[in-house]
Design an enzyme around this catalytic site. Structure first.
Site, PDB file in Angstrom:
ATOM      1  CG  ASP A   1       6.023  50.744   6.531  1.00 39.60           C
ATOM      2  OD1 ASP A   1       6.770  51.578   5.988  1.00 39.60           O
ATOM      3  OD2 ASP A   1       6.212  50.303   7.679  1.00 39.60           O
TER       4      ASP A   1
ATOM      5  CG  ASN B   1       5.554  56.101   9.469  1.00 36.55           C
ATOM      6  OD1 ASN B   1       5.258  55.115  10.136  1.00 36.55           O
ATOM      7  ND2 ASN B   1       6.469  56.063   8.523  1.00 36.55           N
TER       8      ASN B   1
ATOM      9  CG  ASP C   1      12.218  50.040   7.471  1.00 28.98           C
ATOM     10  OD1 ASP C   1      12.338  49.571   6.329  1.00 28.98           O
ATOM     11  OD2 ASP C   1      12.990  50.884   7.944  1.00 28.98           O
TER      12      ASP C   1
ATOM     13  NE  ARG D   1      14.542  58.104  13.094  1.00 29.16           N
ATOM     14  CZ  ARG D   1      13.577  57.369  12.574  1.00 29.16           C
ATOM     15  NH1 ARG D   1      13.560  56.071  12.756  1.00 29.16           N
ATOM     16  NH2 ARG D   1      12.616  57.930  11.857  1.00 29.16           N
TER      17      ARG D   1
END
Length: 472
Positions: A255, A420, A257, A304
């Protein structure tokens, strides 16, 4: 202690001490010529030792039988071994239950603290403990007290007592049919920087593994006894079957972030918008809830992105110098490259930054979300192109990359921190939660809670010396 032999418990051989002056066999024979042999019965050597008659070492009253339960099994047989890697959490020491009162004065009666987290930071009392001064600042129904941290008593590292406690814990699980004893061997993979050089990462090999028909490996990882042991000794325990694929990964997927970088890119983008002034806080709250799994990721991401409408497309280039790469990422990627391991970043963020970072770090594959840019104004419209790279899409991409490279999923490792990432981590042979959210910590195959992502290499069985050679 489970028996009278410390050597047997730790499967270590200690040779008998040599005499101070040893001149060779000729001198010994000459000295024995005038010596009378005692009447004590001497057992003659009867050929090659067998499982029924293993060789024995007697040293200072300790009787140790040399056996080979962890060696290569006989033809047609298979040894089920379990590898447990213990990471001492030196960066997150636990507070003892015997704690002093708060450092600062209590909040006045009748007032509510605006932030429980800030209040907890000003006190020696952890947020999970009962209040001792002001009921207004703490929950009225505190959770049950955690077990007393034993590393405070025996040493702030992976101590021999910690290893013995873990071995004793593992003997409580039933062994496969036909097995009568649990044997173990251990290696210290990493030492701390203290003058004594205490072990902080230790690999234990247990043979045989607990019976699968009683407790699967996935259930064993979540067992309450394992969790309590981790809390008592302030360690993370990674359990893996000792297979060939454990030592030879061929694809590692990250991933982006809060994994490859320490920030959330969408929060950085929102922070550049000053009107309305609370936009950054609103976006950060949605991000946090989505990572915890409280919100569905795809819809939360679209919500967002709508709040970012009007930002110039050059914002992605402006953010490049701001990105902070996680400690240990660059040497880890150098090590993986030397090992011939393919790498990929699957991000729920934005493709312009993800592709740029992949190029900077030398990552082979990069996938992320594409936002719609208005050609006339050159600004974000608040819309997203194509499918969101959420949990389902990340899993699909991992499988697609593995198939393209001809790599079995057992040789794929997935590293992430948010909800996620769970499907992606479940599809891989090993899913690693990196300083992750609570739900991810519970669901992942392994957890690393440290200050360097380079610790990932210890899960493959590399020692600290080998890690330095690979990452140099």
């Amino acid at each position: 202690m489970r028996s009278s032999s410390f050597l047997r418990e730790h499967q270590q051989y200690r040779p008998p001490p040599k005499p101070d002056s040893h001149y060779g066999i000729d001198t010994v024979v000459e000295d024995l010529q005038a010596t009378s042999v005692s009447a004590r019965e001497i057992s003659p050597f009867k050929g090659i030792p067998s499982p029924e008659n293993p060789p024995k070492v007697v040293d200072s009253g300790v009787r140790h039988e040399l056996s080979h339960p962890n060696c290569t099994p006989k033809a047609g047989e298979q040894t089920e071994r379990l590898v447990a890697t213990l990471f001492y959490r030196s960066t997150a020491p636990r507070v003892s239950n015997a704690i002093p009162s708060p450092k600062k004065a209590a909040t006045p009666q009748g007032s509510r603290s605006p932030s429980l987290r800030a209040a907890a930071a000003e006190s020696d009392i952890p947020p999970t403990m009962a209040p001792s001064s002001s009921l207004d600042s703490y929950p009225l129904e505190p959770p049950a007290a955690e077990p007393e941290p034993l590393d405070h008593l025996y040493g702030s590292y992976v101590t021999p007592m910690c290893i013995t406690s873990f071995l004793h814990l593992m003997t409580t699980f039933p062994l496969p049919k036909g097995s009568t004893d649990l044997t173990s061997a251990h290696r210290c993979l990493k030492l701390d920087a203290s003058p004594e050089q205490h072990p902080v990462v230790v690999e234990l090999t247990l043979s045989p593994a607990p019976a699968k028909d009683y407790l699967s490996l996935a259930d064993l990882r979540k067992h309450e006894l394992i969790y309590r042991f981790e809390r008592e000794w302030n360690v993370d325990v990674a359990l893996r079957a000792d297979t060939l694929w454990r030592r030879y990964p061929r694809l590692v997927v990250f991933d982006m972030d809060s994994t490859l970088i320490t920030q959330e890119v969408i929060d950085l983008l929102a922070a550049t918008i000053k009107d309305p002034p609370d936009l950054a806080a609103r976006v950060a709250d949605i991000t946090h809830r989505a990572m915890l799994g409280e919100l569905e990721f795809d819809s939360a991401f679209r919500e967002r992105v709508k709040l970012l409408a009007g930002l110039p497309e050059t914002i992605f280039e402006d953010l490049r110098p701001v990105l902070e790469v996680t400690n240990g990422v660059r040497p880890l990627l150098r090590a993986l490259k030397r090992l011939g391991v393919k790498t990929a970043v699957l991000s729920g963020g934005f493709l312009p930054l993800t592709s740029w970072l992949a190029g900077e770090l030398g990552i082979d594959y990069a996938h992320a979300n594409e936002v719609v840019i208005d050609e006339a104004s050159g600004r974000l419209t608040g819309e997203v192109k194509g499918r969101i790279v959420g949990k389902e899409r990340k899993r699909e991409l991992l499988i697609e990359i593995a198939e393209k490279e001809g790599i079995a999923l057992e040789q794929v490792v997935a590293v992430g921190d948010g909800a996620n990432d769970l499907l992606m981590m479940d599809a891989a042979g090993l899913g690693v939660a990196w300083n992750a959210k609570p739900r991810v910590q519970m669901e992942a195959s392994a957890r690393i809670n440290g200050d360097s992502l380079l610790d990932l290499l210890y899960l493959f069985g590399f020692t600290d010396e080998e890690v330095r050679q690979l990452s140099a």
